[in-house]
Design a protein around this motif. Structure first.
Motif, PDB file in Angstrom:
ATOM      1  N   ILE A  57       0.837  -1.196   0.000  1.00  0.00           N
ATOM      2  CA  ILE A  57       0.000   0.000   0.000  1.00  0.00           C
ATOM      3  C   ILE A  57       0.880   1.258   0.000  1.00  0.00           C
ATOM      4  CG2 ILE A  57      -1.657   1.335   1.403  1.00  0.00           C
ATOM      5  CD1 ILE A  57      -2.963  -1.057   0.111  1.00  0.00           C
ATOM      6  N   ALA A  58       0.538   2.211  -0.860  1.00  0.00           N
ATOM      7  CA  ALA A  58       1.209   3.519  -0.954  1.00  0.00           C
ATOM      8  C   ALA A  58       2.703   3.414  -1.217  1.00  0.00           C
ATOM      9  CB  ALA A  58       0.948   4.347   0.302  1.00  0.00           C
ATOM     10  N   SER A  59       3.114   2.420  -1.984  1.00  0.00           N
ATOM     11  CA  SER A  59       4.549   2.239  -2.204  1.00  0.00           C
ATOM     12  C   SER A  59       5.003   2.568  -3.623  1.00  0.00           C
ATOM     13  CB  SER A  59       4.945   0.796  -1.885  1.00  0.00           C
ATOM     14  OG  SER A  59       4.341  -0.097  -2.799  1.00  0.00           O
ATOM     15  N   GLY A  60       4.084   2.850  -4.517  1.00  0.00           N
ATOM     16  CA  GLY A  60       4.460   3.146  -5.902  1.00  0.00           C
ATOM     17  C   GLY A  60       4.574   4.644  -6.113  1.00  0.00           C
ATOM     18  N   ILE A  61       3.791   5.164  -7.033  1.00  0.00           N
ATOM     19  CA  ILE A  61       3.801   6.599  -7.340  1.00  0.00           C
ATOM     20  C   ILE A  61       3.417   7.409  -6.107  1.00  0.00           C
ATOM     21  CG2 ILE A  61       2.732   8.401  -8.748  1.00  0.00           C
ATOM     22  CD1 ILE A  61       4.657   6.545 -10.260  1.00  0.00           C
ATOM     23  N   THR A  62       2.452   6.923  -5.333  1.00  0.00           N
ATOM     24  CA  THR A  62       2.003   7.634  -4.128  1.00  0.00           C
ATOM     25  C   THR A  62       3.164   7.923  -3.182  1.00  0.00           C
ATOM     26  OG1 THR A  62      -0.237   6.786  -4.229  1.00  0.00           O
ATOM     27  CG2 THR A  62       0.552   7.428  -2.058  1.00  0.00           C
ATOM     28  N   LYS A  63       4.088   7.008  -3.095  1.00  0.00           N
ATOM     29  CA  LYS A  63       5.223   7.177  -2.176  1.00  0.00           C
ATOM     30  C   LYS A  63       6.000   8.449  -2.484  1.00  0.00           C
ATOM     31  CE  LYS A  63       8.955   4.933  -2.885  1.00  0.00           C
ATOM     32  NZ  LYS A  63       9.954   3.923  -3.133  1.00  0.00           N
ATOM     33  N   ASN A  64       6.040   8.851  -3.727  1.00  0.00           N
ATOM     34  CA  ASN A  64       6.861   9.995  -4.119  1.00  0.00           C
ATOM     35  C   ASN A  64       6.061  11.219  -4.542  1.00  0.00           C
ATOM     36  OD1 ASN A  64       9.350   8.652  -3.714  1.00  0.00           O
ATOM     37  ND2 ASN A  64       8.949   7.492  -5.567  1.00  0.00           N
ATOM     38  N   THR A  65       4.756  11.197  -4.315  1.00  0.00           N
ATOM     39  CA  THR A  65       3.942  12.331  -4.742  1.00  0.00           C
ATOM     40  C   THR A  65       4.103  13.528  -3.803  1.00  0.00           C
ATOM     41  OG1 THR A  65       1.748  13.052  -5.410  1.00  0.00           O
ATOM     42  CG2 THR A  65       1.844  11.670  -3.465  1.00  0.00           C
ATOM     43  N   THR A  66       3.900  14.680  -4.360  1.00  0.00           N
ATOM     44  CA  THR A  66       3.858  15.902  -3.542  1.00  0.00           C
ATOM     45  C   THR A  66       2.450  16.468  -3.549  1.00  0.00           C
ATOM     46  OG1 THR A  66       4.505  17.241  -5.443  1.00  0.00           O
ATOM     47  CG2 THR A  66       6.265  16.491  -3.985  1.00  0.00           C
ATOM     48  N   GLY A  67       1.513  15.712  -4.101  1.00  0.00           N
ATOM     49  CA  GLY A  67       0.132  16.160  -4.180  1.00  0.00           C
ATOM     50  C   GLY A  67      -0.545  16.170  -2.819  1.00  0.00           C
ATOM     51  N   LYS A  68      -1.570  16.953  -2.713  1.00  0.00           N
ATOM     52  CA  LYS A  68      -2.338  17.051  -1.473  1.00  0.00           C
ATOM     53  C   LYS A  68      -3.802  16.871  -1.824  1.00  0.00           C
ATOM     54  CE  LYS A  68      -3.540  20.095   2.307  1.00  0.00           C
ATOM     55  NZ  LYS A  68      -3.460  21.425   2.873  1.00  0.00           N
ATOM     56  N   ILE A  69      -4.474  15.989  -1.100  1.00  0.00           N
ATOM     57  CA  ILE A  69      -5.897  15.752  -1.334  1.00  0.00           C
ATOM     58  C   ILE A  69      -6.649  16.114  -0.067  1.00  0.00           C
ATOM     59  CG2 ILE A  69      -7.641  14.011  -1.820  1.00  0.00           C
ATOM     60  CD1 ILE A  69      -5.540  12.539  -3.458  1.00  0.00           C
ATOM     61  N   VAL A  70      -7.707  16.886  -0.229  1.00  0.00           N
ATOM     62  CA  VAL A  70      -8.519  17.275   0.921  1.00  0.00           C
ATOM     63  C   VAL A  70      -9.981  16.955   0.634  1.00  0.00           C
ATOM     64  CG1 VAL A  70      -6.962  19.103   1.679  1.00  0.00           C
ATOM     65  CG2 VAL A  70      -8.778  19.637   0.090  1.00  0.00           C
ATOM     66  N   LYS A  71     -10.737  16.725   1.685  1.00  0.00           N
ATOM     67  CA  LYS A  71     -12.167  16.489   1.553  1.00  0.00           C
ATOM     68  C   LYS A  71     -12.879  17.825   1.748  1.00  0.00           C
ATOM     69  CE  LYS A  71     -16.002  13.830   3.392  1.00  0.00           C
ATOM     70  NZ  LYS A  71     -16.454  12.875   4.413  1.00  0.00           N
ATOM     71  N   LEU A  72     -13.602  18.259   0.728  1.00  0.00           N
ATOM     72  CA  LEU A  72     -14.319  19.516   0.809  1.00  0.00           C
ATOM     73  C   LEU A  72     -15.671  19.298   1.454  1.00  0.00           C
ATOM     74  CD1 LEU A  72     -13.543  20.880  -2.763  1.00  0.00           C
ATOM     75  CD2 LEU A  72     -12.438  21.505  -0.621  1.00  0.00           C
ATOM     76  N   PRO A  73     -16.168  20.286   2.177  1.00  0.00           N
ATOM     77  CA  PRO A  73     -17.500  20.152   2.799  1.00  0.00           C
ATOM     78  C   PRO A  73     -18.569  20.104   1.714  1.00  0.00           C
ATOM     79  CG  PRO A  73     -16.638  22.377   3.089  1.00  0.00           C
ATOM     80  CD  PRO A  73     -15.537  21.571   2.465  1.00  0.00           C
ATOM     81  N   GLN A  74     -19.639  19.376   2.014  1.00  0.00           N
ATOM     82  CA  GLN A  74     -20.746  19.308   1.066  1.00  0.00           C
ATOM     83  C   GLN A  74     -21.505  20.628   1.073  1.00  0.00           C
ATOM     84  OE1 GLN A  74     -22.995  15.859   2.239  1.00  0.00           O
ATOM     85  NE2 GLN A  74     -21.881  14.586   0.808  1.00  0.00           N
ATOM     86  N   ILE A  75     -21.890  21.088  -0.095  1.00  0.00           N
ATOM     87  CA  ILE A  75     -22.578  22.368  -0.223  1.00  0.00           C
ATOM     88  C   ILE A  75     -24.084  22.183  -0.161  1.00  0.00           C
ATOM     89  CG2 ILE A  75     -22.930  24.331  -1.761  1.00  0.00           C
ATOM     90  CD1 ILE A  75     -20.078  23.885  -2.766  1.00  0.00           C
TER      91      ILE A  75
END
Length: 76
Positions: A57-75
């Motif tokens: 788990i999380a050992s491929g591309i994810t391991k080296n990503t600099t991306g950030k994912i956030v959960k936005l509130p429902q509108i």
């Protein structure tokens, strides 16, 4: 080269190899950020799913990503 935050800051879980035949509504192939997020939201929605990963788990591309994912509130 600096080490990824995914490899130095958290103890990632290990899982047993899948044994036998399984039945599920959704099969997620890949345990990177996208696969893990899909699994998270499917679980919250009560959907039966299986996530499979060929390595760790999380050992491929994810391991080296600099991306950030956030959960936005429902509108709605």
């Amino acid at each position: 080269m600096k080490k990824s935050i995914w490899t130095v800051s958290a103890e990632l879980p290990a899982f047993n190899e899948l044994q036998g035949d399984k039945k599920t509504d959704v099969l997620i192939i890949g345990g990177g950020l996208c696969g893990i997020l899909c699994a998270f939201f499917l679980k919250e929605a009560g959907v039966d799913y299986i996530l499979v990963e060929g390595s760790k788990i999380a050992s491929g591309i994810t391991k080296n990503t600099t991306g950030k994912i956030v959960k936005l509130p429902q509108i709605c």
